[in-house]
Design an enzyme around this catalytic site. Sequence first.
Site, PDB file in Angstrom:
ATOM      1  N   SER A  92       0.805  -1.075  -0.053  1.00  0.00           N
ATOM      2  CA  SER A  92      -0.168  -0.050   0.094  1.00  0.00           C
ATOM      3  C   SER A  92       0.819   1.210   0.017  1.00  0.00           C
ATOM      4  O   SER A  92       2.335   1.244   0.077  1.00  0.00           O
ATOM      5  CB  SER A  92      -0.791   0.027   1.135  1.00  0.00           C
ATOM      6  OG  SER A  92      -0.294   0.212   2.399  1.00  0.00           O
ATOM      7  N   LYS A  93       0.359   2.526  -0.020  1.00  0.00           N
ATOM      8  CA  LYS A  93       0.947   3.695   0.099  1.00  0.00           C
ATOM      9  C   LYS A  93       2.047   3.707   0.937  1.00  0.00           C
ATOM     10  O   LYS A  93       3.077   4.410   1.088  1.00  0.00           O
ATOM     11  CB  LYS A  93      -0.048   4.837   0.346  1.00  0.00           C
ATOM     12  CG  LYS A  93      -0.613   5.111  -0.923  1.00  0.00           C
ATOM     13  CD  LYS A  93      -1.344   6.198  -1.295  1.00  0.00           C
ATOM     14  CE  LYS A  93      -2.205   6.429  -2.619  1.00  0.00           C
ATOM     15  NZ  LYS A  93      -3.704   6.173  -2.578  1.00  0.00           N
TER      16      LYS A  93
END
Length: 487
Positions: free
Chosen positions: A253-254
């Site tokens: 994810s980010k």
Amino acid sequence: MEEIRLRFAPSPTGPLHIGGARSALFNFLLARKLGGKLILRIEDTDLERSSRESENNILDSLQWLGINWDEGPDVGGAYGPYRQMERLDLYRQYTQQLLDKGMAYYCYCTEEELEQQRQEALAQGGNPMYNGKCRDLTPEEKQKCEAEGRKPVVRFRVPENKEIVINDLVRGQVVFKSEEIGDFVIVKSDGIPTYNYAVVIDDTLMKISHVVRAEEHLSNTPRQILLYEALGFKVPQFAHISLILGKDRSKMSKRHGATSVVQYKEEGYLPEAVVNFLALLGWSPEGEKEILSLEEIIQQFSLDRVAKNPAVFDLEKLLWINGMYIRESSVERLVELAVPYLIKEGYLSENPSPEEREWAKLVMSAFQERLSKIKDVTEQIKTLVGEEVHFENEEAAAVLEQETCPLVLRTFKDKLAALDEVTPETVKTMLKSIMKELKLKGQFVYMPIRVALSGQQHGPDLFLIIGILGKDLALRRIERALKKVSC
Ligand code: GLU
């Protein structure tokens, strides 16, 4: 022999994700390796989330990576159209066939009714799947629903007691049972097909031989196989490639770094480095060598060497690979890549003059060995612009306290002022002559000059430092240092 045809089928609901790029790459690699074709299909049936902007971003990102396709919405091909929303008529024909044969049926249940069914099933400890309420409606019941203004969906009638076997090229044999699958929607009430349905028709009509995609789709595959069988279509070969996890083993994810390809482009990664890195996310080459050109990867690629276990996204590794590619690049290319960053940060004017380009060339030659991404040049260059010299640490500042320092700097200043041209040779000769004249060892000459010019004990060649500063600024920096050491 059957033609080899692979496809990448992104949903244009956002920029191309690293995971999507990895799927596209594996399809591309296999297509090229097997002498087949790569088809790009846009799965844009999610009307709310799909956009042309995302589609363009996906195409641009693929092109940037050097992943090219043989058929697609932009280049056309014999099996188009290549956007699902332009293929609605095709799906409709097959839906009619399934309805006619009783393999699919209209379902009039409302969202609220379905939710209630789900809750009831859960309360009884069962599987919250569709309970088949509309499976066998009489014409009268249907009419009543229609009269109530209900808009039906089309559901696929899942056969009972059937084993669905997938011989996955990566995961081996995976078996599902049809009892675990409720009758699922194939066409929504607005007439738009669902993913599981459209994908089967498209992969068949586009003559796809191998479906290589992310593991998260494995649970969709039994539904798709049931549809292939119901429609009398040949089932393609499947290969589900593992998830990409962050270093902490949670889903990428980010938090683990930029997730879209375009962000890597913007940060100054080279496309070959990103491709090399993506190829290693799940696939491993036979030899030790990990830095591989796209050609080399194509040559070596095979699904046999694609791992079942999750791939770990290691940003440090990407930086390392990128650094390797930066070192192998020509300075001219690095200049082209760096110019936009240098303009943005105000180091170059909007339309750099030939002199400014020469300067950028010195900058990139100076930092080529040190950069792990192009954008970082704007950080590195900070020590070499402006009047003020910032010492990196006390140790560097202490260099200027050496007894011989004022003499070295003064001699250097005079010689530099008299120098006609700053080239590696003239600078080298000058430094040698200082050593000889002052009878000093190399480092007692180089180090104070280096620190006075850049504030750092390590860095690019002195000739490059002087070139980047320009003679005037270099002289002013030496004077400043002299003022400091002489008082
Ligand atoms: N549109 C789907 C996605 O982006 C494609 C999945 C598939 O390759 O079948 O996840």
